[in-house]
Enzyme design. Structure first.
Site, PDB file in Angstrom:
ATOM      1  N   SER A   1       0.834  -1.206   0.000  1.00 18.36           N
ATOM      2  CA  SER A   1       0.000   0.000   0.000  1.00 18.36           C
ATOM      3  C   SER A   1       0.874   1.263   0.000  1.00 18.36           C
ATOM      4  O   SER A   1       1.817   1.349  -0.781  1.00 18.36           O
ATOM      5  CB  SER A   1      -0.949  -0.050   1.211  1.00 18.36           C
ATOM      6  OG  SER A   1      -1.875   0.994   1.159  1.00 18.36           O
TER       7      SER A   1
ATOM      8  N   ASP B   1      -9.108  -4.615  -6.106  1.00 17.45           N
ATOM      9  CA  ASP B   1      -8.647  -3.405  -5.402  1.00 17.45           C
ATOM     10  C   ASP B   1      -9.130  -2.167  -6.160  1.00 17.45           C
ATOM     11  O   ASP B   1      -8.728  -1.939  -7.299  1.00 17.45           O
ATOM     12  CB  ASP B   1      -7.115  -3.436  -5.327  1.00 17.45           C
ATOM     13  CG  ASP B   1      -6.513  -2.336  -4.455  1.00 17.45           C
ATOM     14  OD1 ASP B   1      -7.206  -1.345  -4.160  1.00 17.45           O
ATOM     15  OD2 ASP B   1      -5.340  -2.487  -4.065  1.00 17.45           O
TER      16      ASP B   1
ATOM     17  N   HIS C   1      -8.264  -3.969  -1.627  1.00 17.19           N
ATOM     18  CA  HIS C   1      -6.957  -3.432  -1.249  1.00 17.19           C
ATOM     19  C   HIS C   1      -6.384  -4.126  -0.019  1.00 17.19           C
ATOM     20  O   HIS C   1      -5.177  -4.301   0.105  1.00 17.19           O
ATOM     21  CB  HIS C   1      -7.084  -1.929  -1.012  1.00 17.19           C
ATOM     22  CG  HIS C   1      -5.784  -1.275  -0.708  1.00 17.19           C
ATOM     23  ND1 HIS C   1      -4.743  -1.271  -1.605  1.00 17.19           N
ATOM     24  CD2 HIS C   1      -5.322  -0.640   0.410  1.00 17.19           C
ATOM     25  CE1 HIS C   1      -3.703  -0.641  -1.067  1.00 17.19           C
ATOM     26  NE2 HIS C   1      -4.035  -0.260   0.150  1.00 17.19           N
TER      27      HIS C   1
END
Lengths: 363, 363
Positions: free
Chosen positions: B145, B309, B342
């Site tokens: 991330s 995501d 995500h």
């Protein structure tokens, strides 16, 4: 600004699905074209959550409507052939009775004293309007977005009125992603201190809550792919350099949407209509989507979905199309590659126009 | 609760990319495993926005960490072989210096007086920590991330320290959808009257703003597909029937996430780290993503993306993989079908574990 709306008084009391009733409630509506002598050319448009009855220009109000490109002489919804009706939703704030209207029992706005509202209530109000116009048969019901839910609720409750449905970017019920987004929008509005448990001023006080809810709406109405192409990482053209103020073009775009929305929509109307979408579930009519759809006794349907729609995802339109087909209707299903997400039916008319046009012409 | 964090004093003043500097700033960090005598087995983990340094249990703090399943003896990031380092981000509030820390010039928390923060500053702080531990060569930098952006910024600025990168669900720069979501989260926090332009109490006052921002975060961290399967339209098991209170299981799930987040994260840290992600753009290093990636002089990279995501969409990991390949690195790219969006790198360890394990074993 001219006010083209006509008003229709609903039967009083008007009973609501989840209990309670409304006294002296009314719908604001507009029409286009002429009802023919057989009274068999009427088309009802059920709207999404925020539009009013002014779908297109007409003699009484020549300003462009929210679906201007689609409705008019020679357009896809051709007013040379169809008598088109569009009402502001029950529970909304653009002429029809809703939480911002005076409660006859107190003479003050209903606000949170408005009874719980369902998509079925919106459909029943449209049904009463249709009957009130002395139309016993609709050539088609057209419903984009929430309006498609209303169209389905209309057909499930009053199956003999209409045999043909145009269902655009809609769903037989919302999934958890849409439920989550709407719950958050409502909580954002209710968290604005100016909301004051519904005791706000004339609806323009809940400015920041409504701005934020609208921005979240716009994020879910469009698509990342469209924005990649349209905005990318373009910086904002502005001298506003406050520490956390907008710096990218996409932020400025959201600001613009919020500016145009705030003050035009009552916060409580927003809450009630948003929740109504959550409640709606065609499974309630028979135990499955397919059995619910069978209640409509539809003969023909045009069902359109858009791959980039995250709020009413494509599989939900496919579910409707498959269920109606299974229930015996002649279904035309299209999954469009429009990049504008849920809003595509409002902006990608190039794709929607020919499909709606051909379907209506063939009725 | 034991406090396993060690602290590293950053050089003072510590200059920041967008101007300004910090005096007496420090990083909280933890380590696992042993640095070998050649000092060539160190692996640096750069974290996402909200985690602290406690990525996994260790002798000083046996409580499970935020990536417990991935780090430890015999695990994918095998502490029998690697000396693993993880710091709380500069600008965060879990031991490292950030907006909630006292400003030495006023002895009051910085809050909005904290200088503008960039991903490059986070990377430079990690670089200083690495040097401070007398490690001149990292075997790998692992960044999920936002941590992947930090890993890229580390490599672009200090290309000789590390040749191997593990980049999970990250991006070379944010697109407009992510920019829009984060701008809205920041505006929600700043709109909470308790935020008071940063003059709030001890960080626990901005409760509603932080709750709402976290809920929006969770909506973008997971995926509609996961929620369809996991929650559907299941009603909430509760007697809370306030008019607009939660009624569906998905609403209750968001409540739970908000409950766990609020009070654990400083509102200004949230604003600064969120904005830092917006600013980051590898294009700044040479004029294109590919040229930016070439600055890293990477030899090997493992790049993983997840189709579900929506915040760091798959095409962004593909862009990194393609660019690194073009720049001469040996790149292993995987697009996973994980349904958790995500957050998959945190929860779908079954998919991530074997890929990360094999990559690190082969170094």
């Amino acid at each position: 600004m001219p006010n083209a709306a006509q008003y229709f008084d609903l039967p009083s009391p008007f009973s609501l699905k989840r209990g309670g009733h409304l006294l002296n409630a009314r719908l604001a509506f507009e029409t286009w074209g002429e009802l023919n002598s057989s009274k068999n050319n009427a088309v009802l448009i059920c709207t999404g959550m925020s539009p009013g009855a002014h779908a297109a220009a007409n003699a009484l109000d020549p300003t462009p409507g929210w679906w201007e490109g689609m409705i008019g002489p020679g357009k896809a919804i051709d007013t040379n052939h169809h008598f088109v009706i569009c009402a502001n939703n029950l529970g909304s704030c653009k002429g029809s009775t809703g939480p911002a209207s005076p409660d006859p029992s107190t003479e003050r706005p209903y606000r949170l004293a408005f009874p719980e509202l369902c998509i079925e209530d919106l459909a029943n109000a449209n049904f009463e309007l249709t009957m009130g116009l002395r139309i016993s048969h609709l050539r088609a019901i057209i419903g984009p977005s929430m309006g498609g839910m209303t169209a389905l609720a209309f057909g499930a409750q009053h199956p003999t009125i209409c045999a043909n449905y145009v269902l655009l970017s809609t769903a037989a019920h919302a999934g958890p992603f849409a439920l989550a987004v709407r719950a958050l929008q409502r909580e954002i509005i209710r968290s604005d201190p100016h909301f004051a448990d519904g005791q706000y001023g004339e609806g323009k006080d809940v400015i920041q809550g409504m701005r934020l809810a609208r921005k979240l709406g716009v994020i879910t109405y469009r698509s990342a792919g469209e924005w990649d192409t349209r905005f990318g990482r373009t910086p904002m053209d502005s001298s506003n350099h406050s520490p956390f103020g907008p710096r990218f073009a996409i932020e400025s775009y959201l600001e613009g949407h919020a500016d145009r929305f705030v003050g035009s929509f009552d916060p409580c109307s927003y809450l009630y209509l948003s929740r109504a979408m959550d409640w709606f579930d065609l499974v309630d009519y028979g135990g499955s989507v397919h059995l619910g759809l069978a209640q409509l006794q539809a003969k023909k349907a045009l069902v359109i979905g858009v791959a980039s729609d995250i709020l009413f995802p494509l599989h939900q339109q496919k579910e409707i199309a498959d269920g109606m087909q299974l229930a015996g209707a002649n279904v035309e299903f299209h999954d469009l590659a429009s990049i504008q997400g849920h809003d595509s039916f409002l902006v990608d008319l190039q794709s929607f126009d020919p499909l709606v046009r051909r379907f209506l012409q063939a009725l």
